[in-house]
Every structure is written in C-alpha cells, then in structure tokens.
Enzyme design. Structure first.
Site, PDB file in Angstrom:
ATOM      1  CG  ASP A   1      -2.073   0.946   1.108  1.00 52.88           C
ATOM      2  OD1 ASP A   1      -2.422   1.325  -0.032  1.00 52.88           O
ATOM      3  OD2 ASP A   1      -2.618   1.343   2.156  1.00 52.88           O
TER       4      ASP A   1
ATOM      5  CG  ASN B   1      -7.993  -2.384  -4.812  1.00 57.03           C
ATOM      6  OD1 ASN B   1      -7.065  -3.176  -4.638  1.00 57.03           O
ATOM      7  ND2 ASN B   1      -8.221  -1.399  -3.952  1.00 57.03           N
TER       8      ASN B   1
HETATM    9  C1  IPE Z   1      -5.203  -2.854   0.043  1.00 54.88           C
HETATM   10  O1  IPE Z   1      -4.950  -1.500  -0.197  1.00 54.88           O
HETATM   11  C2  IPE Z   1      -5.268  -3.619  -1.224  1.00 54.88           C
HETATM   12  C3  IPE Z   1      -4.022  -3.768  -1.959  1.00 54.88           C
HETATM   13  C4  IPE Z   1      -2.844  -3.382  -1.561  1.00 54.88           C
HETATM   14  C5  IPE Z   1      -4.146  -4.449  -3.219  1.00 54.88           C
HETATM   15  P1  IPE Z   1      -6.141  -0.438  -0.330  1.00 54.88           P
HETATM   16  O2  IPE Z   1      -5.496   0.868  -0.552  1.00 54.88           O
HETATM   17  O3  IPE Z   1      -7.116  -0.893  -1.344  1.00 54.88           O
HETATM   18  O4  IPE Z   1      -6.823  -0.539   1.099  1.00 54.88           O
HETATM   19  P2  IPE Z   1      -7.771   0.483   1.875  1.00 54.88           P
HETATM   20  O5  IPE Z   1      -8.790   0.996   0.908  1.00 54.88           O
HETATM   21  O6  IPE Z   1      -6.891   1.585   2.373  1.00 54.88           O
HETATM   22  O7  IPE Z   1      -8.342  -0.313   3.008  1.00 54.88           O
HETATM   23  C1  IPE Z   2      -1.621   0.147  -3.333  1.00 54.79           C
HETATM   24  O1  IPE Z   2      -1.417   1.518  -3.382  1.00 54.79           O
HETATM   25  C2  IPE Z   2      -1.854  -0.442  -4.691  1.00 54.79           C
HETATM   26  C3  IPE Z   2      -3.183  -0.993  -4.883  1.00 54.79           C
HETATM   27  C4  IPE Z   2      -4.190  -0.950  -4.062  1.00 54.79           C
HETATM   28  C5  IPE Z   2      -3.411  -1.653  -6.140  1.00 54.79           C
HETATM   29  P1  IPE Z   2      -2.646   2.527  -3.345  1.00 54.79           P
HETATM   30  O2  IPE Z   2      -3.061   2.815  -4.741  1.00 54.79           O
HETATM   31  O3  IPE Z   2      -3.718   2.053  -2.462  1.00 54.79           O
HETATM   32  O4  IPE Z   2      -1.931   3.795  -2.734  1.00 54.79           O
HETATM   33  P2  IPE Z   2      -2.542   4.810  -1.686  1.00 54.79           P
HETATM   34  O5  IPE Z   2      -3.010   4.005  -0.522  1.00 54.79           O
HETATM   35  O6  IPE Z   2      -3.664   5.510  -2.379  1.00 54.79           O
HETATM   36  O7  IPE Z   2      -1.399   5.711  -1.350  1.00 54.79           O
HETATM   37 MG    MG Z   3      -4.155   2.325  -0.481  1.00 47.03          MG
END
Ligand code: IPE
Ligand code: IPE
Ligand code: MG
Length: 245
Positions: free
Chosen positions: A22, A70
């Site tokens: 993340d 997602n």
């Molecule tokens: C968790 O990250 C899912 C992945 C890393 C694929 P998210 O960014 O989707 O999680 P939330 O929304 O902060 O819980």
């Molecule tokens: C994790 O990074 C990647 C996926 C969930 C696919 P994010 O896209 O959630 O990054 P933040 O949390 O918005 O910084």
């Molecule tokens: Mg995220």
C-alpha cells in the site's frame, strides 16, 4: 562476508511472507506525480522485493496486488494496474520460471480483463513444475470471498458424497484448509503492510489467525532490501506463542 550476510545469519527467516503493498498513490502525490507513476514504481519494487525474499531464503511470498474492493477506483486506474501487471509478468516471468520460481494467483482471476486473465493463466501453467520458490499474486482477491468460495467447495464435496455430515461433526476447524484457494500453501508467518494504515483490508483473513503483523509508515515504492532486513529483525524479536506459554 558482507554486513548483510552477518545480519541475515542472526535473523529468523519466515517460511511465508505476505505483503499488503500500500501507498503507491500517496508516494506519487508527495512527489507531485500522477498516481499511475506510483503504481509503475510499485511494480518495480514488487519485483525487487520478490527477488530479495527468494535470495534471503524465504520460500513463499504473497503480494496483494488488487482487492475485490479495488474495482471502486476510477476505470482508468484499474486499467492501468492490469496493464502494468501484464507488462511485468510478460517481461520478467520467463527468467523467473527459468530460475525455478512458481508463480500462482489467488482470487477471481477469471473476472479480470481477458488479456490479464490469459497472461496469468499462461504463467501459472508454465511455472507449475517449479518448486524452488513460490510467488503468489492476490488478484481480484478478498478474504471474505475466499472463505465464501471455500464454503461452496465444501458444500459441493458434501453434495457429491465425498464429505459426510458425520465427518463435519467430528473434524476440527483445521480441515477447512483443504477447501481454501491454495490449500498446500502454509499460512503467512509474517504480514507486512506498507503505507501506514493499520488494517487488513480483507486480505487472507483465515490464514492470518497467527501471523505476526508489521505495519510500517514506509510507502511501498520506498521499500528496499535494507528495509526488508529491518522488518525481519523486528519479526525475529517476536515470540510466537500460539496461545501457549
Ligand atoms: C489494500 O490497499 C489492497 C491492496 C494493496 C491491493 P487499499 O489501498 O485498497 O486498502 P484500503 O482501501 O486503504 O483499506
Ligand atoms: C496500493 O497503493 C496499490 C493498490 C491498491 C493496487 P494505493 O493505490 O492504495 O496507494 P494509496 O493508498 O492511495 O497511497
Ligand atoms: Mg491504499
């Protein structure tokens, strides 16, 4: 012997490490870049981390790449994530397979865009015989979805007469493992979530009953081998009691 080797001799090496990758978006935003550049940088780091895990002696590495939630993101971002994934898999998997890396997926990959699904299936089949190291990519994955799917598989076995009501009454919860997406993969010893959020976001809910959890403020694209070794040092200090003394 390098300092790295000396440190590694002292740390406990988990058999299975799982990552919630993340922070790509925030990493990009902090640098004044587009979120997509964060995902591109994140994919580079994912490859480096898998290499480092393999090199350090970890046997299984699971990467949370796309959750069942997602899909709520803008279509453009979702599309970019799958295109990035295909690009990396196409580019890197032949060399990985050559080295004996088995690449597997957990999650509903059949609902992905056609090209992503076909790419994933092809690699899964091509690397099936590899047994040196396993990289598992959680893609369109949700922990509750997996539990639900497992219940359906169990019900199916029940309907086919492979499982009897008596078995269910006498068995221990541990038998539920047989119905999970990847029953042969041991539970993660260590879960690392980058990006500072302290939640599981519907990852491996059943499997993480006794995993050690580390939440780090580091954004995923900033993770490197040194940071991984520091995480292993932290893991080494944990006393895993499993309810005992
Ligand atoms: C968790 O990250 C899912 C992945 C890393 C694929 P998210 O960014 O989707 O999680 P939330 O929304 O902060 O819980
Ligand atoms: C994790 O990074 C990647 C996926 C969930 C696919 P994010 O896209 O959630 O990054 P933040 O949390 O918005 O910084
Ligand atoms: Mg995220």
């Amino acid at each position: 012997m390098s300092t790295d080797d000396t440190v590694l001799q002292k740390v406990k090496i988990p058999t299975h490490i799982a990552f919630i990758m993340d922070g790509n978006g925030r990493w990009a935003k902090n640098k004044g870049l587009d979120r997509s550049e964060g995902h591109a940088a994140g994919a580079d780091v994912a490859e480096k981390m898998v290499r480092a895990c393999n090199d350090i002696g970890i046997q299984y590495c699971t990467l949370f790449a796309f959750s069942t939630e997602n899909w709520k993101r803008p279509g453009e971002e979702v599309e970019f994530l799958f295109q990035t994934l295909i690009y990396y898999l196409e580019k890197k998997s032949p060399e990985m397979i050559e080295k004996g890396v088995r690449i597997r997926f957990t999650g509903h990959i059949e609902s992905l865009p056609r090209d992503a699904y076909e790419c994933a299936r092809k690699i899964e089949i091509n690397s099936k015989q590899c047994d040196y190291f396993q990289m598992i990519i959680a893609l369109n994955y949700g922990g509750r979805q997996e539990i639900w799917d497992s219940v359906l598989r169990m019900f199916n076995a029940f309907e086919k007469g492979e499982l009897k009501a008596e078995d269910l009454k006498n068995d221990q919860p541990e038998m539920f493992r047989n119905f999970l997406n990847l029953p042969d993969v041991p539970d993660p010893d260590l879960l690392v979530r980058t990006g500072g959020e302290m939640r599981l976001s519907n990852f491996l809910l059943w499997q993480m009953a006794y995993s050690e959890l580390i939440f780090t403020q580091t954004m995923w694209p900033d993770l490197d081998r040194e940071a991984l070794i520091n995480l292993l040092k932290e893991y080494s200090k944990r006393e895993r009691r499993y309810g005992g003394l």
